[in-house]
Write an enzyme that holds these catalytic residues in place. Sequence first.
Site, PDB file in Angstrom:
ATOM      1  N   ASP A 108       0.832  -1.199   0.000  1.00  0.00           N
ATOM      2  CA  ASP A 108       0.000   0.000   0.000  1.00  0.00           C
ATOM      3  C   ASP A 108       0.867   1.250   0.000  1.00  0.00           C
ATOM      4  OD1 ASP A 108      -2.284  -1.554   0.113  1.00  0.00           O
ATOM      5  OD2 ASP A 108      -2.377  -1.522   2.305  1.00  0.00           O
ATOM      6  N   ILE A 109       0.305   2.356  -0.406  1.00  0.00           N
ATOM      7  CA  ILE A 109       1.061   3.606  -0.502  1.00  0.00           C
ATOM      8  C   ILE A 109       1.630   4.024   0.849  1.00  0.00           C
ATOM      9  CG2 ILE A 109      -1.015   5.042  -0.215  1.00  0.00           C
ATOM     10  CD1 ILE A 109       0.335   7.062  -2.154  1.00  0.00           C
TER      11      ILE A 109
END
Length: 301
Positions: A108-109
């Site tokens: 995920d970012i």
Amino acid sequence: MKERIQKLLSRAGYGSRREIERLVDAGEILVNGRCAESGQAIDEHDQVTLRGQRLHLSSRLQATPKVLMYNKPAGEVCSQTDPEGRKTVFESLPPIRAGRWIMVGRLDINTDGLLLFTTDGELANKLMHPSSGIEREYATRVLGQVDNEMLLRLQQGVELDDGKANFLKIKDAGGEGANHWYHVVLAEGRNREVRRLWESQGVKVSRLIRIRYGNMDLPRYLRTGHHKELDVKELRKLYALVGMTFDDGSDFKPGAGSHRPTTHAGSNRSGQGRFSTHGARTETDGYRPGAGKRPPSRGRG
């Protein structure tokens, strides 16, 4: 010997099997002048074109596979391009003459830590496929009160919106104050699974780092935003994990006489070994990789 088109093009580094299937279904791949069919048997002597470009299967298949280990920083997107203009993980990778980099899983970012990239689509497919049961280990900094009953529930299984999930292992990694570090292990890669498991118990993950994928540990000296190419010994180890054999290629030249791999991104290297979370601080907290002890690595979850 002929192979299914998804398998052969994936092995040649043109994408994962699933990506090849999508290209075939979209009519973007031609075999000997005709639209390819899903599962069609081909070999390197067939004339294959992708979006009008002839694919050089023979040279691709003979090229020595490469694998990169990348320490992703939070804020980078795990995609080729981003419509919002955010930096992607592929922008930090070195160019290659044969094949293309295929990402093994994703993060995920807001998560950082270990990402693997390879030019071997078959290896990527096996490393990501649920049937392989490849373990992913994450260092998680948890904000909130955690007790033994909660840890037991997280290992026995918790019902999430996409089915039951659990940690295979949970190890206390220390910490002070309201935040506490734990190392957790999963054998799957569902979206935000680590975070959702902890959140199901009413606590919050304040930092997440992936520190291991299968039998590949994130080295302490590999700073965020930097990468290193696996040497022959590491490649054999990774291929063996999924029941494959790595064939040495004449064009592969690992660092001669050096047991420490080369890191890239124009930075110095320091430290060695796996991450420790006792007394660890993040880069934004003033922590500098390679200096003193470091917090556990974040991973996907």
